[in-house]
Every structure is written in C-alpha cells, then in structure tokens.
Design a protein around this motif. Structure first.
Motif, PDB file in Angstrom:
ATOM      1  N   GLY A  42     -31.481  17.511  52.313  1.00 11.88           N
ATOM      2  CA  GLY A  42     -32.483  17.231  50.798  1.00 11.88           C
ATOM      3  C   GLY A  42     -33.141  16.547  50.485  1.00 11.88           C
ATOM      4  O   GLY A  42     -33.332  16.496  49.311  1.00 11.88           O
ATOM      5  N   GLU A  43     -32.446  15.035  51.037  1.00 13.75           N
ATOM      6  CA  GLU A  43     -32.484  14.045  50.102  1.00 13.75           C
ATOM      7  C   GLU A  43     -33.344  12.651  50.226  1.00 13.75           C
ATOM      8  O   GLU A  43     -33.223  12.378  51.840  1.00 13.75           O
ATOM      9  N   PRO A  44     -33.774  11.572  49.892  1.00 10.94           N
ATOM     10  CA  PRO A  44     -35.025  10.899  50.823  1.00 10.94           C
ATOM     11  C   PRO A  44     -33.053   9.885  51.599  1.00 10.94           C
ATOM     12  O   PRO A  44     -32.487   9.579  51.224  1.00 10.94           O
ATOM     13  N   ASP A  45     -33.774   9.621  52.845  1.00 12.16           N
ATOM     14  CA  ASP A  45     -33.086   8.547  53.471  1.00 12.16           C
ATOM     15  C   ASP A  45     -32.415   7.353  52.570  1.00 12.16           C
ATOM     16  O   ASP A  45     -32.789   6.286  52.051  1.00 12.16           O
ATOM     17  N   PHE A  46     -31.141   7.073  52.672  1.00  7.48           N
ATOM     18  CA  PHE A  46     -30.263   5.432  52.305  1.00  7.48           C
ATOM     19  C   PHE A  46     -30.112   6.273  51.041  1.00  7.48           C
ATOM     20  O   PHE A  46     -29.958   4.855  49.821  1.00  7.48           O
ATOM     21  N   THR A  47     -30.175   7.534  50.501  1.00  9.19           N
ATOM     22  CA  THR A  47     -29.982   7.409  48.989  1.00  9.19           C
ATOM     23  C   THR A  47     -28.648   7.714  48.533  1.00  9.19           C
ATOM     24  O   THR A  47     -28.444   7.541  47.218  1.00  9.19           O
ATOM     25  N   ARG A  48     -28.058   8.932  49.554  1.00 12.07           N
ATOM     26  CA  ARG A  48     -26.997   9.039  49.105  1.00 12.07           C
ATOM     27  C   ARG A  48     -25.846   8.208  49.707  1.00 12.07           C
ATOM     28  O   ARG A  48     -25.745   8.053  50.510  1.00 12.07           O
ATOM     29  N   PRO A  82     -21.147  -2.544  47.327  1.00 10.88           N
ATOM     30  CA  PRO A  82     -19.951  -1.647  47.109  1.00 10.88           C
ATOM     31  C   PRO A  82     -20.052  -0.004  48.569  1.00 10.88           C
ATOM     32  O   PRO A  82     -19.286   0.981  48.662  1.00 10.88           O
ATOM     33  N   ARG A  83     -21.542   0.011  48.357  1.00  9.86           N
ATOM     34  CA  ARG A  83     -21.933   1.304  47.978  1.00  9.86           C
ATOM     35  C   ARG A  83     -22.100   1.608  49.860  1.00  9.86           C
ATOM     36  O   ARG A  83     -23.023   0.565  50.456  1.00  9.86           O
ATOM     37  N   ARG A  84     -21.726   2.874  50.422  1.00  6.84           N
ATOM     38  CA  ARG A  84     -22.585   3.307  52.317  1.00  6.84           C
ATOM     39  C   ARG A  84     -23.016   3.724  51.826  1.00  6.84           C
ATOM     40  O   ARG A  84     -22.775   5.265  52.054  1.00  6.84           O
ATOM     41  N   LEU A  85     -24.741   3.540  52.280  1.00  7.71           N
ATOM     42  CA  LEU A  85     -25.625   4.819  52.174  1.00  7.71           C
ATOM     43  C   LEU A  85     -25.783   5.215  53.532  1.00  7.71           C
ATOM     44  O   LEU A  85     -25.263   4.980  54.675  1.00  7.71           O
ATOM     45  N   ASN A  86     -26.231   6.941  53.590  1.00 11.14           N
ATOM     46  CA  ASN A  86     -26.577   7.654  54.517  1.00 11.14           C
ATOM     47  C   ASN A  86     -27.980   7.771  55.034  1.00 11.14           C
ATOM     48  O   ASN A  86     -28.058   8.201  54.100  1.00 11.14           O
ATOM     49  N   ARG A  87     -27.915   8.064  56.227  1.00 12.23           N
ATOM     50  CA  ARG A  87     -29.614   8.547  56.972  1.00 12.23           C
ATOM     51  C   ARG A  87     -29.368  10.019  58.071  1.00 12.23           C
ATOM     52  O   ARG A  87     -28.478   9.637  59.091  1.00 12.23           O
ATOM     53  N   LEU A  88     -30.152  10.852  57.887  1.00 14.02           N
ATOM     54  CA  LEU A  88     -29.575  11.442  58.562  1.00 14.02           C
ATOM     55  C   LEU A  88     -30.283  11.084  60.218  1.00 14.02           C
ATOM     56  O   LEU A  88     -31.781  11.755  59.509  1.00 14.02           O
ATOM     57  N   ARG A  89     -30.004  11.164  60.992  1.00 13.08           N
ATOM     58  CA  ARG A  89     -31.279  11.136  62.319  1.00 13.08           C
ATOM     59  C   ARG A  89     -31.613  12.050  62.813  1.00 13.08           C
ATOM     60  O   ARG A  89     -31.311  12.142  64.101  1.00 13.08           O
ATOM     61  N   ARG A  90     -32.452  13.003  62.071  1.00 15.03           N
ATOM     62  CA  ARG A  90     -33.574  14.117  62.199  1.00 15.03           C
ATOM     63  C   ARG A  90     -34.181  13.937  63.172  1.00 15.03           C
ATOM     64  O   ARG A  90     -33.958  14.816  64.207  1.00 15.03           O
ATOM     65  N   ALA A  91     -35.241  13.139  63.666  1.00 14.28           N
ATOM     66  CA  ALA A  91     -36.103  12.871  64.347  1.00 14.28           C
ATOM     67  C   ALA A  91     -35.002  12.881  65.747  1.00 14.28           C
ATOM     68  O   ALA A  91     -35.792  13.508  66.456  1.00 14.28           O
ATOM     69  N   GLU A  92     -34.541  11.704  66.174  1.00 14.64           N
ATOM     70  CA  GLU A  92     -34.357  11.607  66.925  1.00 14.64           C
ATOM     71  C   GLU A  92     -33.034  12.202  67.693  1.00 14.64           C
ATOM     72  O   GLU A  92     -32.739  12.510  68.843  1.00 14.64           O
TER      73      GLU A  92
END
Lengths: 115, 115
Positions: A42-48, A82-92
């Motif tokens: 529900g969020e843009p890549d690498f923001t959370r 210090p932040r580890r940002l996440n992306r859901l690899r949805r398409a792959e």
C-alpha cells in the motif's frame, strides 16, 4: 544507488526465479509476514523502514521475518543511513507464482492499519 | 451415494469456503501433500484409494496428510468397502483461492509417476 549496490552485497537476497514453491508457501504461511507484505503493497517502494512496522513480535523475531521474506524473493531491502528500507518484489514474484501474492494482499485478515 | 452420504457424516470434511488462507498455505506447504493432489488431479474422481499412493512416509503419517487435506477443503473422501476413495475438490478450492491449486498442479517437482 550506491547505497543500494552496497546493501545488495551485504544482505542476502534471492531472486524470485530461484525460489521453490515450497519456500514460497512456507514464507507466506505466517500471518505476521503476510501483514508486512500488505503494508508494503500500500506504499511507495523503499519508503517504509523495518523499524516502522507495528508488529506483535519481538525485534529479533521481526528481524527473522524480514530475513525469510528476503530469502523467498518477496522483499528487497536497502540501507539509508540508520534505516533499512523495504520494497515488495511484486512484479517479479507475480511472474514466478502467478496469483499467489494476490491472495495474500486481498486476504481479509487484520492488518496494521485496519485492526 | 448412500455410501458417500454415510462417509460425509463419519469423516470430518471442511468446505473450502470455511478455510482460511493460513490453513490453505499450511496444508500446501508440504511436498507429500502436494504430490497427493497432483496424482488425484490426473485421475477421475473417487478412483484412487488412500492405500494406492506410493508415498515416502509411514502409514500413520500418510493418514495424517489425508486428514490435513480433508480439513483444509482440498479433499473429499468416501468409503467403498475396505477402500477409502479420494476426490480433489478442485473447483470449490479454486473458487475460494483462485490460482493457488494451479501453482501446485503445475509445480515441476517429482511426483509419483515422473520420478
């Protein structure tokens, strides 16, 4: 992109094309891990950041969940200071296991935001 | 149909519409259970008996696997004399979790017939 390149070396990622159905099902057969994926969808890549999830588990257990998601081709992570940002690899992941992620993202279980 | 009706009372079946995604994923996250489903998908309903599978597990473990598949809405069983016959609940399970069973049935893992 420099930070991302560095992180890719440091953190073990698995390409979804190298993930078995067994690994994918095991990774998804956990409600906390599915809630992480729904938040990211529900969020843009690498923001959370990892620390920005409200998870009902200890920090060590949360770290394990992120590791499992990375190893099963569901998650890409980069470090930004210090932040580890996440992306859901949805398409792959969709390309590897059509329809599987859609079941998770449309699941009518409580999520962080709708509890 | 009399035998079938009787068995439905004796054996606990779960309708796929009452199965959670968690239960479905847990049921499918086992290679032996997936191999059972692939065998059944290739044959007419209620023709393969539980004893007719060549599974790499003990009889007690196999019985547990059949029980899990029944409880997760994937399997219907009827008794015909001494034989317990099986049906994959393909259409009902597909309706509940679109695409999930297709991933299992097209998985390129060894099955009973192609090992």
């Amino acid at each position: 992109m420099t930070a991302r390149a560095r992180r890719t070396v440091d953190l073990r990622h698995t390409d979804p094309s190298d993930v078995s159905l067994q690994e994918a099902l095991e990774a998804l057969a956990d409600p906390v891990r599915r809630s992480i994926l729904r938040v990211l969808a529900g969020e843009p890549d690498f923001t959370r950041a990892c620390g920005g999830f409200d998870l009902p588990v200890s920090k060590a257990t949360a770290s394990h969940h992120f590791s499992v998601l990375r190893a099963s081709g569901l998650l890409e992570q980069i470090d930004q200071g210090p932040r580890r940002l996440n992306r859901l690899r949805r398409a792959e992941f969709d390309a590897r296991f059509p329809g599987l992620l859609a079941l998770v993202l449309t699941e009518d279980e409580p999520t962080e935001t709708t509890s």
